[in-house]
Design an enzyme around this catalytic site. Structure first.
Site, PDB file in Angstrom:
ATOM      1  N   CYS A 113     -32.710 -33.558  37.618  1.00 17.22           N
ATOM      2  CA  CYS A 113     -31.637 -34.550  37.692  1.00 17.22           C
ATOM      3  C   CYS A 113     -30.246 -33.921  37.836  1.00 17.22           C
ATOM      4  CB  CYS A 113     -31.693 -35.492  36.491  1.00 17.22           C
ATOM      5  SG  CYS A 113     -33.219 -36.451  36.441  1.00 17.22           S
ATOM      6  N   HIS A 255     -24.731 -38.714  35.169  1.00 17.36           N
ATOM      7  CA  HIS A 255     -26.087 -38.946  35.683  1.00 17.36           C
ATOM      8  C   HIS A 255     -26.627 -40.220  35.042  1.00 17.36           C
ATOM      9  CE1 HIS A 255     -30.239 -38.728  36.539  1.00 17.36           C
ATOM     10  NE2 HIS A 255     -30.596 -38.303  35.347  1.00 17.36           N
ATOM     11  N   ASN A 285     -32.871 -44.651  36.711  1.00 13.76           N
ATOM     12  CA  ASN A 285     -32.616 -43.217  36.868  1.00 13.76           C
ATOM     13  C   ASN A 285     -33.241 -42.750  38.181  1.00 13.76           C
ATOM     14  OD1 ASN A 285     -32.713 -40.419  36.794  1.00 13.76           O
ATOM     15  ND2 ASN A 285     -33.263 -40.295  34.624  1.00 13.76           N
TER      16      ASN A 285
END
Ligand code: COA
Length: 347
Positions: A113, A255, A285
């Site tokens: 990520c 994020h 996500n």
């Protein structure tokens, strides 16, 4: 004036299929809309349908970024992903060729990520070293291909998508200039977010591992704590390097992992509520795609405004970048159809 990498184009691609929290509960997952919203802030996410792969999202986001920058050629293609179309080869050369860029160097970058933030730092270094003048950086992931649909820890969180930017050599005072960065990693945490089977340690052909090793596995509470601690420290490191006060930041893009993580980081750092940018509620996500997708959907940030991006991911990895908000108008695109129906079958 000192030169750096400047974001001159911004593109995004979300697959059209919307999967709401109620859809997950109805599909047999032991969860509820109420729990997911309260614990994560996510209401829905996008997923690909069978036959669509990471490169199809990446090509579309890249075309959109090139259109946003009004350019058709670049010197280097970087694809941040942990869900490439195939384990071998990397997906970036295929993406580059589909963009009409065959011959250009292209490679995948795997920092989970944090991949997009890592990619920005790599692109900046190569541009500053005058190795390349214009870089296309794509963050694309299809976590629906590795998430266990029966694991409520992960199935509620992850979605699919891609975002991309064009970076060009330019002055530090240009809107979109990358100014400061902080990257880090800790392999002591490699079990926190992991997919065990299919690598060289446990080759897929041997099979025989437990279900949790065949899919992405996450120790959610440990990740939560580590992410808050490290994204806070990394953001503060970039602010210190830039000499910026937290309350002078006009856009803070964390994020998009969990709204409680994002709130905790922004509160600890002291980011004003109106400067917190995100689209987690709509897309979940999306791993390496999360930051460019959130930037592409941000409402009315002033070009040139002080901006901090911060990420945390498997590995574990983390990173933050201080930049000014780009002037480029974002362009959105549908997934590109696979170039050849054979791609969907085993050769
Ligand atoms: N639906 C309903 N109940 C759930 C659930 C779900 N999807 N997931 C877990 N639960 C239950 C647990 O079983 C537990 O029940 P118990 O108290 O009866 O044992 C309870 O909810 C609390 O579980 P816990 O795991 O402590 O919840 P949490 O607040 O830590 O939230 C995550 C779980 C996964 C949402 C959270 O840990 C998280 O977001 N972690 C970070 C994940 C992340 O950001 N990953 C990507 C980083 S790049």
């Amino acid at each position: 004036m000192e030169q750096t990498a400047v974001i001159t184009g911004l593109g995004a691609c979300l697959p059209p299929l919307v999967v709401g929290n109620e859809d997950l509960a109805r599909s047999g997952l032991d969860t509820s809309d109420e729990w997911i919203v309260a614990r994560t802030g996510i209401e829905r996410r996008r997923r690909v349908t069978p036959g669509t792969a990471t490169s199809d999202l990446g090509v579309a986001a890249a075309r959109a970024a090139l259109a946003s920058a009004a350019v058709s050629e670049v010197d280097l293609v970087l694809l941040a992903t942990t869900t490439p179309d195939r384990l071998c080869p990397a997906s970036a050369p295929r993406v580059a060729t589909r963009l009409g860029l065959a011959g250009v160097p292209a490679f995948d970058l795997a920092a989970v990520c944090s991949g997009f933030v890592y990619g920005l730092v790599v692109a900046r270094a190569l541009i500053r070293a005058e190795a390349y003048a214009r870089v296309l950086l794509i963050g694309a992931d299809t976590y629906s291909s590795i998430v266990d649909p029966l694991d409520r820890n992960t199935a509620v969180i992850f979605g699919d998508g891609a975002g991309a930017v064009v970076l060009e050599r330019g002055p530090m005072d240009a809107a979109g200039a990358i100014l400061d960065a902080d990257l880090g990693s800790d392999g002591g945490g490699h079990d926190l977010i992991t997919l065990v089977e299919g690598g060289s340690r446990y080759p897929a052909r041997l099979g025989g591992t437990a279900r949790q090793h065949r899919y992405l596995h996450m120790k959610g509470t440990d990740v939560f704590r580590y992410a808050v601690r490290q994204m806070t420290a990394s953001t503060q490191a970039v602010l210190a390097r830039a000499g910026w006060r937290a309350d002078s930041v006009e856009a803070f893009v964390g994020h998009q992992a969990n709204q409680r993580i994002l709130n905790a980081v922004a509160d600890r750092v002291g980011i004003a509520p109106q400067s917190r940018i995100g689209n987690l509620r709509e897309v979940g996500n999306t791993a390496a795609a999360s930051i460019p997708l959130a930037m592409a959907e941000a409402p009315g940030v002033r070009p040139g405004g002080r901006t901090v991006l911060t990420a945390f991911g498997g590995g574990v990895t983390w990173g933050s970048v201080g930049l000014t908000w780009p002037a480029a108008m974002p362009v959105h695109s549908e997934p590109a159809p696979p170039p050849d129906p054979q791609d969907e079958r085993l050769p």
